[in-house]
Write a protein that holds these residues in place. Structure first.
Motif, PDB file in Angstrom:
ATOM      1  N   LEU A 122       0.826  -1.211   0.000  1.00 34.77           N
ATOM      2  CA  LEU A 122       0.000   0.000   0.000  1.00 34.77           C
ATOM      3  C   LEU A 122       0.855   1.254   0.000  1.00 34.77           C
ATOM      4  O   LEU A 122       0.518   2.235  -0.680  1.00 34.77           O
ATOM      5  N   ASP A 123       1.953   1.251   0.755  1.00 36.10           N
ATOM      6  CA  ASP A 123       2.864   2.403   0.721  1.00 36.10           C
ATOM      7  C   ASP A 123       3.300   2.685  -0.710  1.00 36.10           C
ATOM      8  O   ASP A 123       3.301   3.839  -1.173  1.00 36.10           O
ATOM      9  N   ASN A 124       3.678   1.630  -1.434  1.00 37.12           N
ATOM     10  CA  ASN A 124       4.165   1.785  -2.807  1.00 37.12           C
ATOM     11  C   ASN A 124       3.064   2.285  -3.740  1.00 37.12           C
ATOM     12  O   ASN A 124       3.290   3.180  -4.563  1.00 37.12           O
ATOM     13  N   LEU A 125       1.880   1.709  -3.627  1.00 42.90           N
ATOM     14  CA  LEU A 125       0.765   2.116  -4.489  1.00 42.90           C
ATOM     15  C   LEU A 125       0.354   3.560  -4.226  1.00 42.90           C
ATOM     16  O   LEU A 125       0.089   4.320  -5.162  1.00 42.90           O
ATOM     17  N   ILE A 126       0.301   3.938  -2.955  1.00 39.00           N
ATOM     18  CA  ILE A 126      -0.089   5.306  -2.611  1.00 39.00           C
ATOM     19  C   ILE A 126       0.968   6.299  -3.087  1.00 39.00           C
ATOM     20  O   ILE A 126       0.649   7.365  -3.625  1.00 39.00           O
ATOM     21  N   ALA A 127       2.244   5.952  -2.921  1.00 36.57           N
ATOM     22  CA  ALA A 127       3.329   6.836  -3.365  1.00 36.57           C
ATOM     23  C   ALA A 127       3.285   7.046  -4.874  1.00 36.57           C
ATOM     24  O   ALA A 127       3.574   8.137  -5.369  1.00 36.57           O
ATOM     25  N   VAL A 132      -5.753   5.187  -3.538  1.00 37.56           N
ATOM     26  CA  VAL A 132      -6.046   6.305  -2.648  1.00 37.56           C
ATOM     27  C   VAL A 132      -5.589   5.935  -1.240  1.00 37.56           C
ATOM     28  O   VAL A 132      -5.565   4.752  -0.872  1.00 37.56           O
ATOM     29  N   PRO A 133      -5.190   6.909  -0.429  1.00 41.00           N
ATOM     30  CA  PRO A 133      -4.831   6.598   0.959  1.00 41.00           C
ATOM     31  C   PRO A 133      -6.015   5.947   1.672  1.00 41.00           C
ATOM     32  O   PRO A 133      -7.130   6.461   1.638  1.00 41.00           O
ATOM     33  N   MET A 134      -5.778   4.808   2.274  1.00 40.89           N
ATOM     34  CA  MET A 134      -6.847   4.060   2.928  1.00 40.89           C
ATOM     35  C   MET A 134      -6.330   3.377   4.186  1.00 40.89           C
ATOM     36  O   MET A 134      -5.129   3.168   4.347  1.00 40.89           O
ATOM     37  N   ILE A 135      -7.242   3.026   5.051  1.00 37.09           N
ATOM     38  CA  ILE A 135      -6.941   2.200   6.214  1.00 37.09           C
ATOM     39  C   ILE A 135      -7.231   0.753   5.824  1.00 37.09           C
ATOM     40  O   ILE A 135      -8.222   0.478   5.141  1.00 37.09           O
TER      41      ILE A 135
END
Length: 310
Positions: A122-127, A132-135
């Motif tokens: 998720l860090d990589n995808l968001i960067a 989208v930033p998600m929990i």
């Protein structure tokens, strides 16, 4: 929408099961747990495999936080644990969507992290601005007081059905209370692997007021019949933002996902059907999550664009 070999073993969550061999008279039949694999013309890949390094940590980007959280489960009558990822820059001043990830029969709240390196992915995808930033919440789907994956894990199968109440009445309220979230169906996604894939369909399709984004990867035999889960096709079409079904073409459980796909197809319910070259394995689940995470909580997911062109 995109409308003889022996399999020596099958991974069901973290449990390795022997499977019966088949003599394989036809080239598209393979032996496997759950029966022979018979592939249809549309049992093909909908999306490409992820690039190399998609779940490898990068030092040059912001990182989110992964923590183990306890919550009070009235359903089970004890405190239980779930693993929670919050994105880089998480702030109480902003509202976030939430993805709930469910594990397999041999796993627990740590399984998704071990299989897919969820926080790093998720860090990589968001960067890269691909998600989208998600929990992300990874609960324990074994709703019983001893929820460890030990002994005969198949004896705990009924507790995976009980988890529906724990998820709706205890887990989600605990997350809504502790984190800054958008607490509505359009900002909640549910996905799972194997037994968790079955839970996802069982819970998600019958609670469209809670989840609008549904991803079932290699769904296991706990999956209820489609007609039982979908009593109102028009309501499903109206409320579901995205439905994703995936399985490997070497997975002896593929017939379960095939039946759900056929039901949705016959009832003209838009969905993504993806069949790759994997078996019942962590790589398939990692790949599925990588794609699913990029196509949730968006006004016009890339998945729907692609579906419209096919």
């Amino acid at each position: 929408m995109p409308h003889c070999l022996l399999v020596p073993f099958l991974l069901l969550g973290t449990v390795v099961l022997p499977v019966s061999a088949q003599d394989g008279e036809r080239p598209n039949r393979r032996g496997g747990f759950g029966g022979p694999i018979v592939l249809a013309e549309d049992d093909v890949a909908f999306y490409q495999a992820p690039p190399q390094g998609f779940k490898t940590e990068r030092e040059d980007i912001p990182h989110g936080k992964l923590e183990m959280v306890e919550y009070e489960s009235k359903t089970v009558g004890t405190k239980r644990k779930m693993q929670v990822y919050t994105p880089p820059g998480y702030s109480a001043d902003k509202k976030y969507p939430v993805l709930y990830l469910l594990h397999g029969i041999g796993g627990d709240e740590t399984e998704w992290q071990r299989f897919a390196n969820v926080n790093v992915m998720l860090d990589n995808l968001i960067a890269d601005r691909k998600a989208v930033p998600m929990i992300v919440v990874m609960p324990n789907g074994r709703a019983q007081k001893n929820d460890r994956a030990e002994g005969n894990v198949f004896a705990s199968a009924p507790s995976f059905a009980t988890f529906e109440k724990d998820l709706l009445d205890d887990v989600i309220p605990a997350i809504d209370a502790k984190y800054s979230v958008e607490a509505d169906a359009e900002h909640r996604a549910l996905a799972g692997l194997s037994m968790g894939g079955g839970q996802t369909l069982n819970f998600g399709l019958t609670h469209l007021d809670t989840f609008a984004w549904i991803g079932a990867f290699s769904s296991a035999p706990n999956t209820k019949p489609a007609k039982e889960l979908v009593s109102d096709v028009d309501a499903l079409k109206k409320h579901a933002k995205l439905i994703v079904l995936t399985c490997g073409n070497k997975d002896g459980l593929i017939n379960i996902s095939q039946r759900m796909h056929k039901f949705l197809q016959e009832n003209e319910v838009e969905h993504v059907w993806h069949v790759d070259e994997h078996a019942h394995d962590p790589q398939h689940w990692s790949n599925s999550l990588y794609w699913f995470a990029q196509n949730i909580f968006q006004d016009q997911p890339a998945a729907q664009d692609a579906a419209a062109k096919n």
